[in-house]
Design a protein around this motif. Structure first.
Motif, mmCIF file in Angstrom:
data_model
loop_
_atom_site.group_PDB
_atom_site.id
_atom_site.type_symbol
_atom_site.label_atom_id
_atom_site.label_comp_id
_atom_site.label_asym_id
_atom_site.label_seq_id
_atom_site.Cartn_x
_atom_site.Cartn_y
_atom_site.Cartn_z
ATOM 1 N N THR A 78 0.661 -0.817 -0.592
ATOM 2 C CA THR A 78 -0.099 -0.163 0.058
ATOM 3 C C THR A 78 0.819 1.454 0.141
ATOM 4 O O THR A 78 0.429 2.967 -0.158
ATOM 5 N N SER A 80 2.706 2.481 2.731
ATOM 6 C CA SER A 80 3.032 1.855 4.058
ATOM 7 C C SER A 80 2.932 0.660 4.653
ATOM 8 O O SER A 80 2.257 0.262 4.630
ATOM 9 N N ARG A 82 2.650 0.143 7.581
ATOM 10 C CA ARG A 82 1.812 -0.068 8.647
ATOM 11 C C ARG A 82 0.170 -0.253 8.318
ATOM 12 O O ARG A 82 -0.125 -1.715 8.765
ATOM 13 N N ASP A 83 0.404 0.050 7.191
ATOM 14 C CA ASP A 83 -0.715 -0.893 6.370
ATOM 15 C C ASP A 83 -1.178 -2.512 5.792
ATOM 16 O O ASP A 83 -1.915 -2.623 5.817
ATOM 17 N N GLU A 186 -5.650 -3.972 13.159
ATOM 18 C CA GLU A 186 -5.436 -2.675 13.261
ATOM 19 C C GLU A 186 -4.415 -2.283 15.153
ATOM 20 O O GLU A 186 -3.413 -1.747 15.210
ATOM 21 N N ARG A 201 3.311 8.160 9.164
ATOM 22 C CA ARG A 201 1.667 7.574 9.088
ATOM 23 C C ARG A 201 1.042 8.845 7.906
ATOM 24 O O ARG A 201 1.234 10.199 7.443
#
Length: 201
Positions: A78, A80, A82-83, A186, A201
């Motif tokens: 993505t 990211s 994190r994502d 998440e 982020r």
């Protein structure tokens, strides 16, 4: 691994899916010891002849079930880290909390004693590790994770946390936990990353 169907009698994909779905449920509930063509036929609501037209024995049926229902884990990019890790955690949770989750959990325990069981489980696990490593290494290359990030420890925390969440869920709460799995993914990733890393982020 499958028996041929006589000419003039085309296969019905809907019946195939119903049989393999039932086979996964029977295996997840009763394990290899309770897995039989009779049990699967009853669960699927078909005659044994319908199964034997497709697969010559329970071993071939089991292999076909794993091939069709034990999908791999996909790498998702993505942009990211994190994502990407959230997407990974969601896939792990979906595997173990979904309709075939009982069969996957059984397989992790019994794979060594079942024909082709180890092969299919290893394929699934390799896909998970490959996707996870790709996600973390991209995060390091992009500066979203520090260079000294332990790929193994980070992935153990996220994949292991997702697996434990599924395994520790009582049977009567599985539907409720599955409904909240996306949010939990998440929360899990944010907790792991905030504990040790600063992630843009």
């Amino acid at each position: 691994m499958t028996a041929g169907v006589p000419a003039g009698r085309p296969r019905d994909p809907g019946v195939d899916e119903r049989i393999t779905r039932a086979a996964a449920l029977v295996y997840g509930t009763d394990g290899w010891a309770g897995f039989s063509v009779d049990a699967v036929a009853r669960k699927a609501g078909v005659g044994k002849a319908s199964i034997y037209l497709r697969w010559p024995n329970k071993e071939a049926l089991f292999v076909a079930t794993l091939a069709s229902r034990l999908g791999g884990v996909r790498d998702i990019d993505t942009g990211s880290v994190r994502d990407d890790l959230v997407a990974l955690a969601r896939q792990v949770l979906a595997t173990f909390l979904g309709e075939d989750g009982g069969a996957v959990l059984r397989l992790t325990v019994e794979a060594g004693g079942i024909p082709a069981g180890r092969e299919h489980l290893d394929r699934f696990l390799r896909s998970q590790v490959a996707a996870a490593r790709a996600i973390v290494l991209r995060g390091i290359d992009r500066g979203q994770l520090s260079r000294d990030t332990s790929v193994t420890l980070l992935l153990d925390c996220i994949s292991g946390g997702a697996l434990n969440h599924a395994v520790a869920t009582p049977a009567d709460l599985r539907a409720q936990v599955a409904a909240g799995a996306d949010r939990y993914a998440e929360e899990l990733v944010d907790f792991v990353l905030s504990s040790s890393y600063r992630v843009p982020r």
